[in-house]
Design a protein around this motif. Structure first.
Motif, PDB file in Angstrom:
ATOM      1  N   GLU A  43     -51.812  15.680  73.452  1.00 12.32           N
ATOM      2  CA  GLU A  43     -50.700  15.318  74.332  1.00 12.32           C
ATOM      3  C   GLU A  43     -49.817  14.264  73.681  1.00 12.32           C
ATOM      4  O   GLU A  43     -48.591  14.321  73.750  1.00 12.32           O
ATOM      5  N   LYS A  44     -50.453  13.255  73.075  1.00  8.62           N
ATOM      6  CA  LYS A  44     -49.728  12.172  72.400  1.00  8.62           C
ATOM      7  C   LYS A  44     -50.552  11.676  71.235  1.00  8.62           C
ATOM      8  O   LYS A  44     -51.784  11.600  71.314  1.00  8.62           O
ATOM      9  N   CYS A  45     -49.870  11.301  70.186  1.00  5.68           N
ATOM     10  CA  CYS A  45     -50.514  10.651  69.048  1.00  5.68           C
ATOM     11  C   CYS A  45     -49.586   9.535  68.600  1.00  5.68           C
ATOM     12  O   CYS A  45     -48.389   9.762  68.393  1.00  5.68           O
ATOM     13  N   SER A  46     -50.125   8.340  68.480  1.00  8.12           N
ATOM     14  CA  SER A  46     -49.330   7.230  67.966  1.00  8.12           C
ATOM     15  C   SER A  46     -50.119   6.542  66.870  1.00  8.12           C
ATOM     16  O   SER A  46     -51.333   6.714  66.751  1.00  8.12           O
ATOM     17  N   GLU A  80     -47.972  15.273  62.370  1.00 10.41           N
ATOM     18  CA  GLU A  80     -48.804  16.459  62.110  1.00 10.41           C
ATOM     19  C   GLU A  80     -49.878  16.614  63.176  1.00 10.41           C
ATOM     20  O   GLU A  80     -50.126  17.721  63.663  1.00 10.41           O
ATOM     21  N   ILE A  81     -50.516  15.511  63.556  1.00  7.72           N
ATOM     22  CA  ILE A  81     -51.551  15.583  64.591  1.00  7.72           C
ATOM     23  C   ILE A  81     -50.934  15.959  65.932  1.00  7.72           C
ATOM     24  O   ILE A  81     -51.533  16.693  66.723  1.00  7.72           O
ATOM     25  N   ASN A  82     -49.716  15.502  66.190  1.00  5.66           N
ATOM     26  CA  ASN A  82     -49.024  15.862  67.435  1.00  5.66           C
ATOM     27  C   ASN A  82     -48.778  17.362  67.558  1.00  5.66           C
ATOM     28  O   ASN A  82     -48.557  17.865  68.655  1.00  5.66           O
ATOM     29  N   TRP A  87     -54.445   1.238  59.515  1.00  4.71           N
ATOM     30  CA  TRP A  87     -53.699   1.915  60.561  1.00  4.71           C
ATOM     31  C   TRP A  87     -54.637   2.256  61.709  1.00  4.71           C
ATOM     32  O   TRP A  87     -55.783   2.654  61.490  1.00  4.71           O
ATOM     33  N   LYS A  88     -54.139   2.119  62.922  1.00  6.33           N
ATOM     34  CA  LYS A  88     -54.880   2.542  64.110  1.00  6.33           C
ATOM     35  C   LYS A  88     -54.176   3.773  64.668  1.00  6.33           C
ATOM     36  O   LYS A  88     -53.012   3.718  65.042  1.00  6.33           O
ATOM     37  N   LEU A  89     -54.911   4.857  64.719  1.00  4.77           N
ATOM     38  CA  LEU A  89     -54.398   6.128  65.210  1.00  4.77           C
ATOM     39  C   LEU A  89     -54.964   6.333  66.612  1.00  4.77           C
ATOM     40  O   LEU A  89     -56.183   6.351  66.793  1.00  4.77           O
ATOM     41  N   LYS A  90     -54.083   6.434  67.610  1.00  9.10           N
ATOM     42  CA  LYS A  90     -54.502   6.653  68.997  1.00  9.10           C
ATOM     43  C   LYS A  90     -54.055   8.055  69.412  1.00  9.10           C
ATOM     44  O   LYS A  90     -52.884   8.397  69.270  1.00  9.10           O
ATOM     45  N   ILE A  91     -55.017   8.817  69.926  1.00  8.90           N
ATOM     46  CA  ILE A  91     -54.737  10.210  70.263  1.00  8.90           C
ATOM     47  C   ILE A  91     -55.179  10.481  71.697  1.00  8.90           C
ATOM     48  O   ILE A  91     -56.310  10.170  72.068  1.00  8.90           O
TER      49      ILE A  91
END
Length: 144
Positions: free
Chosen positions: A136-139, A128-130, A68-72
């Protein structure tokens, strides 16, 4: 096609990741003069980072092909925020992190992690991270 959550959120990427076979890895990166370190069955997470002053390819041999790639995107950057995000990731194997990059008065960090059992777990992690005030954004997306 990559699976993303949420599907309508566009966060500018710092990197692009792919999972490829050893044959592709060899054709991209290895000379016949270098030792062969991996078996033919090995898969690699290949991450391209392209910046105006630098292009870098990082390759990780992986056991799991569920990555998984988590972009924050953060509104500010400090050790407390990094620590809070890290607390959510301690249950995952972190394969690669970009560190925090400043872009247009925002801060972006990307993490490639070994996924868990279900896509619902990925969505829950993103949600949860959001909830962190400075996020501001987490995808999240599945890397293929």
């Amino acid at each position: 096609m990559k699976t993303k959550y949420p599907v309508d959120v566009d966060i500018t990427s710092i990197t692009e990741g792919f999972i490829r076979s050893k044959a592709v890895y060899d054709s991209l990166l290895l000379s016949d003069k270098l030792p062969q370190l991996y078996s033919l069955k090995t898969k690699f997470l290949i991450i391209y980072a392209i910046y105006p002053k630098l292009s870098r390819i990082t390759c990780y041999p992986i056991k799991s092909t569920l990555i998984w790639k988590l972009k924050i995107v953060l509104t500010s950057s400090n050790a407390k925020i990094v620590s809070r995000i890290a607390s959510f990731l301690k249950m995952y194997e972190i394969i690669h992190t970009t560190g925090i990059s400043a872009q247009n008065e925002k801060y972006i960090v990307e993490n490639y992690i070994t996924g868990k059992n279900s896509w619902e777990q990925a969505i829950d992690l993103s949600l949860e991270i959001n909830k962190i005030a400075e996020v501001e954004k987490c995808s999240i997306e599945i890397i293929e």
